[in-house]
Design an enzyme around this catalytic site. Structure first.
Site, PDB file in Angstrom:
ATOM      1  N   LYS A 116       0.847  -1.187   0.000  1.00  0.00           N
ATOM      2  CA  LYS A 116       0.000   0.000   0.000  1.00  0.00           C
ATOM      3  C   LYS A 116       0.879   1.232   0.000  1.00  0.00           C
ATOM      4  O   LYS A 116       1.963   1.228   0.605  1.00  0.00           O
ATOM      5  CB  LYS A 116      -0.905   0.027   1.242  1.00  0.00           C
ATOM      6  CG  LYS A 116      -1.717   1.309   1.417  1.00  0.00           C
ATOM      7  CD  LYS A 116      -2.486   1.330   2.729  1.00  0.00           C
ATOM      8  CE  LYS A 116      -3.202   2.650   2.948  1.00  0.00           C
ATOM      9  NZ  LYS A 116      -3.961   2.691   4.208  1.00  0.00           N
ATOM     10  N   GLU A 167      -8.413  11.597  13.704  1.00  0.00           N
ATOM     11  CA  GLU A 167      -7.707  10.339  13.981  1.00  0.00           C
ATOM     12  C   GLU A 167      -6.729  10.454  15.141  1.00  0.00           C
ATOM     13  O   GLU A 167      -5.778  11.247  15.099  1.00  0.00           O
ATOM     14  CB  GLU A 167      -6.955   9.881  12.725  1.00  0.00           C
ATOM     15  CG  GLU A 167      -6.268   8.533  12.885  1.00  0.00           C
ATOM     16  CD  GLU A 167      -5.699   7.999  11.593  1.00  0.00           C
ATOM     17  OE1 GLU A 167      -5.159   6.877  11.606  1.00  0.00           O
ATOM     18  OE2 GLU A 167      -5.780   8.695  10.559  1.00  0.00           O
ATOM     19  N   GLU A 211      -7.410  -2.513   3.091  1.00  0.00           N
ATOM     20  CA  GLU A 211      -6.610  -1.320   3.379  1.00  0.00           C
ATOM     21  C   GLU A 211      -6.613  -1.024   4.875  1.00  0.00           C
ATOM     22  O   GLU A 211      -5.580  -0.687   5.464  1.00  0.00           O
ATOM     23  CB  GLU A 211      -7.152  -0.130   2.594  1.00  0.00           C
ATOM     24  CG  GLU A 211      -6.403   1.163   2.830  1.00  0.00           C
ATOM     25  CD  GLU A 211      -7.044   2.354   2.138  1.00  0.00           C
ATOM     26  OE1 GLU A 211      -6.691   3.487   2.513  1.00  0.00           O
ATOM     27  OE2 GLU A 211      -7.900   2.156   1.260  1.00  0.00           O
TER      28      GLU A 211
END
Length: 375
Positions: A116, A167, A211
């Site tokens: 990724k 986050e 992901e």
């Protein structure tokens, strides 16, 4: 323009360092010795409860920390932001970003060592007047009361870092440690029915769940050896912001030992950057980012937060963020690229993420791209 101050606000609590607060010697973002020096300085500073600081995206990027001035403990309210901004310049243009995504997808297909990579793009705006950092910070706090709202004056000449992150990279209270990685996203819809459909699509997306799992696994791998217990959800939850749906997994644990090596700042250095803002494996993702992104991220997609003398603190990922230099504002957003990523969808995702900061500063979004540009 008044001198900017540092602040880190979460639901129900605001920590702030006034313009006269003592700035600690700059360090490097990945330097554990610098983190330990911040902690020891706090321990030797009676009357100073905490430091507010920021780490850059790369471990060799500058890190900054300021000792808090207890005379300021709130983000001052303000009226609506009414600055006049230029039309945003997109760097790269959407077509160029879509091309970079295609290149990354091709590289993922041919390089078995790469799982990724997170690729970003910028918007650059110019204000007709002199924007007040405190005014923009207050606007962010008013619009995003449940986010991690932050503003940090960086080292001389480096600008003012501000944003409203959804986050949590890491939080520590004594032995208790937690992290809430976000990965896997979809833009929200104005229509409630369509918005719910999009949330369900994200929840059931094999691509987005893959992901997300890469990020959660990296967090668990980093924290696991330090914890006598670590709880990792079996399935991610859905979390919404003003513009996005995200997959989120609240990870919580109990540290084996409490000391300088497990301070909140050291834990932030250990975890950062997660695959949510860089990719995996980290070194391979760094190299591809350097190849495909047109500029250095600096403090954007780094970490920002606070630390006290006991080693407790909260550090958020520096997303939904911008860097203010006088009248110039640079905004950044990225998207996680994995096998199967669609360039047009990633353009739309980064556009939705950029809309958070555009709305907060009172700027208009770029005009929609032609479908053929990113097809």
């Amino acid at each position: 323009m008044t001198a900017p101050y540092a602040a880190f606000a979460t639901a129900g609590r605001t920590l702030a360092a006034g313009p006269g607060s003592r700035r600690l010697p700059a360090g490097r973002s990945g330097d554990a010795g610098w983190a330990d020096a911040v902690l020891s300085t706090l321990a030797r500073s009676p009357g100073v409860a905490y430091a507010i600081g920021a780490l850059g995206f790369r471990p060799d990027a500058p890190a900054t920390a300021l000792l808090a001035d207890p005379s300021r403990s709130t983000v001052e309210p303000c009226g609506p932001v009414r600055y006049a901004w230029s039309a945003p310049t997109e760097v790269p243009p959407r077509a160029g970003y879509a091309d970079a995504v295609r290149t990354a997808v091709d590289r993922l297909a041919t390089d078995p060592a790469l799982s990724k990579v997170v690729l970003g793009r910028w918007l650059e705006l110019t204000c007709a007047g002199d924007p007040e950092p405190a005014h923009l910070l207050a606007a962010l706090a008013a619009r995003h009361p449940s986010a991690y709202v932050f503003g940090v004056p960086l080292e001389r000449g480096a600008g003012y870092l501000l944003g409203a992150s959804p986050e949590l990279l890491v939080g520590r209270r004594g032995r208790r440690v937690r992290s809430t990685p976000l990965a896997g996203s979809i833009p929200r819809a104005a229509d409630p029915v369509e918005d719910r459909i999009r949330a369900d699509l994200l929840r059931d997306s094999a691509k987005d769940r893959h992901e997300h799992a890469l990020v959660v696994d990296a967090v668990a791998e980093a924290l696991g050896p330090l914890c006598r217990r670590l709880d990792v959800p079996a399935r991610p939850a859905l979390v919404r912001t003003d513009t996005m749906w995200h997959l989120a997994s609240p990870v919580a644990g109990e540290l084996r030992e409490v000391g300088p090596a497990t301070s909140a700042l050291r834990l932030a250095q250990l975890l950062h950057p997660t695959p949510a803002v860089c990719g995996t494996p980290r070194d391979a993702a760094y190299r591809l980012i350097e190849e495909l992104e047109p500029a250095d991220r600096g403090p954007l997609t780094g970490a920002v937060g606070w630390l006290d003398a006991a080693g407790d603190g909260d550090w958020a990922v520096t997303i939904r963020a911008g860097l203010l230099h006088g009248r110039e504002l640079r905004l950044f957003a990225g998207a996680g690229i994995v096998p199967g990523s669609d360039p047009g969808a990633e353009v739309a995702e980064t556009g939705a993420k950029l809309a958070t900061m555009l709305a907060a500063v009172g700027a208009a979004a770029p005009r929609p791209a032609e479908a053929a540009v990113v097809a």
